[in-house]
Enzyme design. Structure first.
Site, mmCIF file in Angstrom:
data_model
loop_
_atom_site.group_PDB
_atom_site.id
_atom_site.type_symbol
_atom_site.label_atom_id
_atom_site.label_comp_id
_atom_site.label_asym_id
_atom_site.label_seq_id
_atom_site.Cartn_x
_atom_site.Cartn_y
_atom_site.Cartn_z
ATOM 1 C CE LYS A 13 -1.814 -0.553 4.174
ATOM 2 N NZ LYS A 13 -1.408 -1.720 4.643
ATOM 3 N NE ARG A 88 -2.813 -0.991 11.039
ATOM 4 C CZ ARG A 88 -1.938 -0.480 10.121
ATOM 5 N NH1 ARG A 88 -2.069 0.887 9.688
ATOM 6 N NH2 ARG A 88 -0.780 -0.923 9.868
ATOM 7 N NE ARG A 122 7.805 -2.244 5.607
ATOM 8 C CZ ARG A 122 6.309 -2.033 5.786
ATOM 9 N NH1 ARG A 122 5.805 -1.502 4.745
ATOM 10 N NH2 ARG A 122 5.957 -2.603 6.743
ATOM 11 N NE ARG A 155 7.768 0.007 9.509
ATOM 12 C CZ ARG A 155 6.496 -0.262 9.191
ATOM 13 N NH1 ARG A 155 6.041 0.600 8.082
ATOM 14 N NH2 ARG A 155 5.469 -0.788 9.698
ATOM 15 N NE ARG A 166 3.526 -4.563 10.930
ATOM 16 C CZ ARG A 166 4.363 -4.573 10.016
ATOM 17 N NH1 ARG A 166 5.653 -5.034 10.256
ATOM 18 N NH2 ARG A 166 4.085 -3.877 8.990
HETATM 19 P P1 ADP Z 1 1.842 -1.576 7.784
HETATM 20 O O1 ADP Z 1 0.781 -1.147 7.011
HETATM 21 O O2 ADP Z 1 2.983 -2.060 6.988
HETATM 22 O O3 ADP Z 1 1.459 -2.557 8.875
HETATM 23 P P2 ADP Z 1 2.172 1.121 8.953
HETATM 24 O O4 ADP Z 1 3.381 1.869 8.759
HETATM 25 O O5 ADP Z 1 0.914 1.547 8.207
HETATM 26 O O6 ADP Z 1 2.406 -0.434 8.642
HETATM 27 O O7 ADP Z 1 1.778 0.922 10.547
HETATM 28 C C1 ADP Z 1 2.597 0.585 11.497
HETATM 29 C C2 ADP Z 1 2.024 0.738 12.927
HETATM 30 O O8 ADP Z 1 1.496 1.745 13.389
HETATM 31 C C3 ADP Z 1 1.107 -0.684 13.155
HETATM 32 O O9 ADP Z 1 1.309 -1.911 13.165
HETATM 33 C C4 ADP Z 1 0.178 0.199 14.413
HETATM 34 O O10 ADP Z 1 0.967 -0.390 15.610
HETATM 35 C C5 ADP Z 1 0.517 1.673 13.933
HETATM 36 N N1 ADP Z 1 -0.830 1.915 13.251
HETATM 37 C C6 ADP Z 1 -0.831 2.633 12.169
HETATM 38 N N2 ADP Z 1 -1.985 2.860 11.785
HETATM 39 C C7 ADP Z 1 -2.943 2.652 12.774
HETATM 40 C C8 ADP Z 1 -4.197 2.842 13.152
HETATM 41 N N3 ADP Z 1 -4.939 3.454 12.048
HETATM 42 N N4 ADP Z 1 -4.673 2.533 14.232
HETATM 43 C C9 ADP Z 1 -3.883 1.788 15.264
HETATM 44 N N5 ADP Z 1 -2.552 1.625 14.961
HETATM 45 C C10 ADP Z 1 -1.810 2.120 14.001
#
Ligand code: ADP
Ligand code: ZN
Length: 222
Positions: A13, A88, A122, A155, A166
């Site tokens: 994404k 999410r 990544r 990361r 995750r």
């Molecule tokens: P990916 O989509 O690869 O899992 P992101 O960079 O979008 O990674 O998100 C990394 C982390 O940030 C998530 O695992 C979570 O801990 C937190 N996070 C991101 N967006 C949200 C959200 N909408 N609600 C809760 N936690 C979030």
């Protein structure tokens, strides 16, 4: 154009949003990036967020909503935005519905093997958050960002212990949003199993056609 990007962690994404933000001329809002910025400040809140993220958990809805609310009122969002990583949870989706009218929800899909490969390879720029991949979407110079010369790093939550958590959290909390947005008539599937370097132009073409109303679905991008 207010777009939501849905899909499993590692599906790509963020990488697709990075490309489409330029083409569509709307900002890419990555909640992960916003949270990592907060974490970097070293504030009490930042430390708490970092702890949750490193474990692969979810930041509480209330906090997330504040972050989103503050971001989407900025001037650059006037013509819309790509929201990557929000909502999410079902609760976040309900809350978002009260804030904006969504144009489309793009649900990105890839095979499980592809997802694991994408996550484990990544690497991200420390300074500007641009995403690269160790083999698929390599930076021009090793460990240096093409855009800003920043250092690239893996990361903490892309390490194997956090990745499994995750994926579990995604299946339990986020995947139900697919049905939700399908029922609302907003969802379109985007299946991509190839590296971005191979499908970039094709992806841009197909997604643009869809957004311009020329097609009703997006066929697999290969
Ligand atoms: P990916 O989509 O690869 O899992 P992101 O960079 O979008 O990674 O998100 C990394 C982390 O940030 C998530 O695992 C979570 O801990 C937190 N996070 C991101 N967006 C949200 C959200 N909408 N609600 C809760 N936690 C979030
Ligand atoms: Zn950079």
């Amino acid at each position: 154009m207010k777009l939501l990007f849905l899909g499993s962690p590692g599906v790509g994404k963020g990488t697709y949003a990075q490309v489409l933000t330029d083409v569509l001329e709307i900002p890419h809002i990555s909640t992960g990036d916003l949270l990592r910025e907060e974490a970097k400040t070293g504030s009490e809140l930042g430390n708490e967020i970092k702890r949750i993220m490193d474990e692969g958990g979810l930041v509480p809805d209330e906090k997330m909503l504040k972050v989103i609310e503050a971001r989407i009122v900025k001037d650059d969002c006037e013509n819309g935005f790509i929201l990557d990583g929000f909502p999410r949870t079902s609760n976040q989706a309900v809350q978002l519905n009260e804030l904006i009218e969504i144009s489309h929800v793009l649900n990105f899909k890839a095979n499980d093997e592809v997802i694991i490969e994408r996550l484990s390879g990544r690497i991200v720029c420390k300074k500007c958050s641009t995403i690269f991949h160790k083999t698929g979407n390599k930076p021009k110079r090793e460990n240096q960002c093409d855009k800003c010369d920043g250092d690239l790093y893996q990361r903490d939550d892309d390490k194997p212990e956090a990745v499994q958590k995750r994926l579990d959290v995604y299946r339990e909390k986020t995947a139900p949003l697919i049905d939700h947005y399908t029922n609302e008539g907003l969802l379109v599937e985007v299946v991509i199993n190839k590296p971005i370097t191979e499908i970039k132009e094709q992806m841009i073409g197909k997604i643009k056609e869809f957004l311009e109303g020329k097609t009703e679905t997006i066929e697999e991008i290969k």
